[in-house]
Design a protein around this motif. Structure first.
Motif, mmCIF file in Angstrom:
data_model
loop_
_atom_site.group_PDB
_atom_site.id
_atom_site.type_symbol
_atom_site.label_atom_id
_atom_site.label_comp_id
_atom_site.label_asym_id
_atom_site.label_seq_id
_atom_site.Cartn_x
_atom_site.Cartn_y
_atom_site.Cartn_z
ATOM 1 N N LEU A 156 -2.201 17.100 -2.454
ATOM 2 C CA LEU A 156 -3.139 16.307 -1.660
ATOM 3 C C LEU A 156 -2.409 15.214 -0.881
ATOM 4 C CD1 LEU A 156 -6.147 15.876 -4.149
ATOM 5 C CD2 LEU A 156 -6.081 17.277 -2.076
ATOM 6 N N GLN A 157 -1.414 14.622 -1.514
ATOM 7 C CA GLN A 157 -0.624 13.580 -0.859
ATOM 8 C C GLN A 157 0.049 14.124 0.405
ATOM 9 O OE1 GLN A 157 2.988 12.302 -2.914
ATOM 10 N NE2 GLN A 157 2.372 10.171 -2.633
ATOM 11 N N ILE A 158 0.677 15.280 0.280
ATOM 12 C CA ILE A 158 1.336 15.890 1.436
ATOM 13 C C ILE A 158 0.301 16.357 2.453
ATOM 14 C CG2 ILE A 158 2.686 17.893 2.173
ATOM 15 C CD1 ILE A 158 4.386 17.571 -0.301
ATOM 16 N N GLY A 159 -0.801 16.937 1.983
ATOM 17 C CA GLY A 159 -1.856 17.380 2.884
ATOM 18 C C GLY A 159 -2.424 16.237 3.705
ATOM 19 N N TYR A 160 -2.577 15.083 3.074
ATOM 20 C CA TYR A 160 -3.088 13.898 3.769
ATOM 21 C C TYR A 160 -2.156 13.501 4.920
ATOM 22 C CZ TYR A 160 -4.266 8.969 4.536
ATOM 23 O OH TYR A 160 -4.588 7.749 5.099
ATOM 24 N N LEU A 161 -0.858 13.510 4.648
ATOM 25 C CA LEU A 161 0.111 13.151 5.683
ATOM 26 C C LEU A 161 0.112 14.164 6.820
ATOM 27 C CD1 LEU A 161 3.104 12.007 3.437
ATOM 28 C CD2 LEU A 161 1.579 10.542 4.763
ATOM 29 N N LEU A 162 0.017 15.447 6.479
ATOM 30 C CA LEU A 162 0.017 16.481 7.510
ATOM 31 C C LEU A 162 -1.230 16.399 8.385
ATOM 32 C CD1 LEU A 162 1.370 19.524 5.457
ATOM 33 C CD2 LEU A 162 2.607 18.149 7.140
ATOM 34 N N MET B 79 0.819 -1.205 0.000
ATOM 35 C CA MET B 79 0.000 0.000 0.000
ATOM 36 C C MET B 79 0.858 1.263 0.000
ATOM 37 S SD MET B 79 -3.185 -0.629 -0.241
ATOM 38 C CE MET B 79 -3.876 0.912 0.323
ATOM 39 N N LYS B 80 1.966 1.249 0.751
ATOM 40 C CA LYS B 80 2.832 2.425 0.813
ATOM 41 C C LYS B 80 3.408 2.736 -0.566
ATOM 42 C CE LYS B 80 6.710 4.535 3.254
ATOM 43 N NZ LYS B 80 7.276 5.129 2.037
ATOM 44 N N PHE B 81 3.769 1.677 -1.311
ATOM 45 C CA PHE B 81 4.316 1.885 -2.657
ATOM 46 C C PHE B 81 3.301 2.602 -3.541
ATOM 47 C CE2 PHE B 81 4.736 0.286 -7.046
ATOM 48 C CZ PHE B 81 5.974 0.833 -7.350
ATOM 49 N N LEU B 82 2.037 2.155 -3.482
ATOM 50 C CA LEU B 82 0.990 2.787 -4.284
ATOM 51 C C LEU B 82 0.772 4.236 -3.848
ATOM 52 C CD1 LEU B 82 -1.660 -0.073 -4.555
ATOM 53 C CD2 LEU B 82 -0.087 0.740 -6.325
ATOM 54 N N PHE B 83 0.849 4.467 -2.543
ATOM 55 C CA PHE B 83 0.702 5.841 -2.043
ATOM 56 C C PHE B 83 1.840 6.715 -2.544
ATOM 57 C CE2 PHE B 83 1.557 9.152 1.118
ATOM 58 C CZ PHE B 83 0.317 9.778 1.180
ATOM 59 N N ASP B 84 3.063 6.176 -2.537
ATOM 60 C CA ASP B 84 4.233 6.941 -2.962
ATOM 61 C C ASP B 84 4.156 7.323 -4.436
ATOM 62 O OD1 ASP B 84 5.296 6.818 -0.434
ATOM 63 O OD2 ASP B 84 6.614 5.113 -0.855
ATOM 64 N N PHE C 38 1.372 7.601 -6.161
ATOM 65 C CA PHE C 38 0.041 8.116 -6.477
ATOM 66 C C PHE C 38 0.070 9.290 -7.471
ATOM 67 C CE2 PHE C 38 -3.234 11.298 -5.223
ATOM 68 C CZ PHE C 38 -4.347 10.654 -5.738
ATOM 69 N N PRO C 39 0.886 10.331 -7.248
ATOM 70 C CA PRO C 39 0.909 11.433 -8.219
ATOM 71 C C PRO C 39 1.341 10.989 -9.612
ATOM 72 C CG PRO C 39 1.921 12.107 -6.153
ATOM 73 C CD PRO C 39 1.740 10.616 -6.089
ATOM 74 N N LEU C 40 2.281 10.043 -9.676
ATOM 75 C CA LEU C 40 2.750 9.544 -10.965
ATOM 76 C C LEU C 40 1.633 8.822 -11.709
ATOM 77 C CD1 LEU C 40 5.080 9.024 -12.956
ATOM 78 C CD2 LEU C 40 5.630 6.967 -11.637
ATOM 79 N N LEU C 41 0.879 7.986 -10.997
ATOM 80 C CA LEU C 41 -0.225 7.269 -11.623
ATOM 81 C C LEU C 41 -1.315 8.228 -12.094
ATOM 82 C CD1 LEU C 41 -0.568 4.237 -9.161
ATOM 83 C CD2 LEU C 41 0.549 4.277 -11.403
ATOM 84 N N ILE C 42 -1.580 9.251 -11.270
ATOM 85 C CA ILE C 42 -2.586 10.247 -11.640
ATOM 86 C C ILE C 42 -2.113 11.036 -12.867
ATOM 87 C CG2 ILE C 42 -3.710 12.374 -10.893
ATOM 88 C CD1 ILE C 42 -4.911 9.884 -9.679
ATOM 89 N N PHE C 43 -0.846 11.391 -12.886
ATOM 90 C CA PHE C 43 -0.272 12.103 -14.034
ATOM 91 C C PHE C 43 -0.439 11.269 -15.306
ATOM 92 C CE2 PHE C 43 3.225 12.995 -16.917
ATOM 93 C CZ PHE C 43 3.270 14.382 -16.959
ATOM 94 N N PHE C 44 -0.099 9.985 -15.197
ATOM 95 C CA PHE C 44 -0.184 9.081 -16.343
ATOM 96 C C PHE C 44 -1.626 8.930 -16.818
ATOM 97 C CE2 PHE C 44 -0.802 4.708 -17.928
ATOM 98 C CZ PHE C 44 0.070 4.724 -19.013
ATOM 99 N N ILE D 32 0.233 18.077 -10.054
ATOM 100 C CA ILE D 32 0.544 19.017 -8.970
ATOM 101 C C ILE D 32 -0.495 18.918 -7.866
ATOM 102 C CG2 ILE D 32 0.659 21.468 -8.370
ATOM 103 C CD1 ILE D 32 1.923 21.965 -11.110
ATOM 104 N N VAL D 33 -1.769 18.905 -8.241
ATOM 105 C CA VAL D 33 -2.845 18.797 -7.248
ATOM 106 C C VAL D 33 -2.721 17.493 -6.469
ATOM 107 C CG1 VAL D 33 -5.337 18.573 -6.933
ATOM 108 C CG2 VAL D 33 -4.433 20.274 -8.527
ATOM 109 N N ALA D 34 -2.403 16.386 -7.153
ATOM 110 C CA ALA D 34 -2.269 15.088 -6.490
ATOM 111 C C ALA D 34 -1.124 15.099 -5.483
ATOM 112 C CB ALA D 34 -2.048 13.997 -7.529
ATOM 113 N N THR D 35 -0.016 15.746 -5.846
ATOM 114 C CA THR D 35 1.127 15.829 -4.937
ATOM 115 C C THR D 35 0.790 16.656 -3.710
ATOM 116 O OG1 THR D 35 2.647 15.663 -6.814
ATOM 117 C CG2 THR D 35 3.558 16.470 -4.747
#
Length: 209
Positions: free
Chosen positions: A64-70, A1-6, A8-14, A59-62
């Protein structure tokens, strides 16, 4: 799961690039209607639209990713902060100038930033970042940690050059091919490096046993 989370922005970009590439006119209309104030000249062509859409969504996905962790009060790795900063800067330039050269430079800047940080940490602060990240999981002789550290530095440097070659030489006029390489090619190269590292570590772990 952590790999997919890491990734995530790349998959969304693609995914967003491929979707926008299949609906170029709709993507162009969306950008020219809703994002024109962020774009030099106020409009993009249909062929430029997919990379712009993918960059905005990435950019938005990245963020959100950081916002989720914070929000969850979890640690945000330094590498993720670097990725966000580079993505925002080079992605912003891509959007404003509607020039895909900037976003193609982004992976190389990130890879070389990692290499530079590792080299500076070792040379000026006597800190082996690979050892710091892995020493709780595995015990190795000091010379092996040093070799591993510089192997990672070399890998990031080479990967940066490979990205430039693919983006500006091999697939200079084919954004789709570069995006495919960014997702599958880089992931494959990293997997190969991880496998090589595992073999190297297993050898020295056995020697220590």
């Amino acid at each position: 799961m952590k790999f997919l989370f890491d990734i995530f922005p790349l998959l969304i970009f693609f995914g967003s690039y491929k979707y926008a590439g299949s609906h170029e006119e709709a993507a162009q209309a969306f950008i020219n209607t809703h994002l024109s104030s962020f774009i030099s000249g106020g409009a993009v062509t249909a062929s430029q639209a997919p990379i712009i859409i993918a960059t905005v969504v990435g950019i938005v996905a990245t963020l959100l990713q950081i916002g989720y962790l914070l929000v969850r009060r979890q640690k945000v790795d330094g590498a993720l902060w670097v990725s966000m900063a580079v993505f925002v800067v080079f992605g912003g330039l891509t959007i404003y100038f509607h020039d895909d050269d900037f976003i193609k430079w982004k992976p190389t800047v990130i890879y070389w930033s990692f290499a530079t940080a590792m080299l500076v940490a070792y040379r000026f602060f006597d800190k082996n970042l690979i050892k710091a990240a892995m020493e709780k999981q595995v015990s190795l002789p000091e010379h092996v940690w040093v070799r591993l550290h510089f192997a990672w530095i070399t890998f990031w440097l080479v990967l940066g050059f490979v990205n430039l070659f693919v983006a500006f030489v091999l697939f200079k006029a084919d954004n789709s091919a570069w995006v495919n390489f960014k997702v599958f090619g880089v992931t494959g190269l990293m997997l190969l490096f991880f496998i090589a590292q595992a073999f190297y570590l297993s050898k020295h772990i056995k020697d220590e046993a």
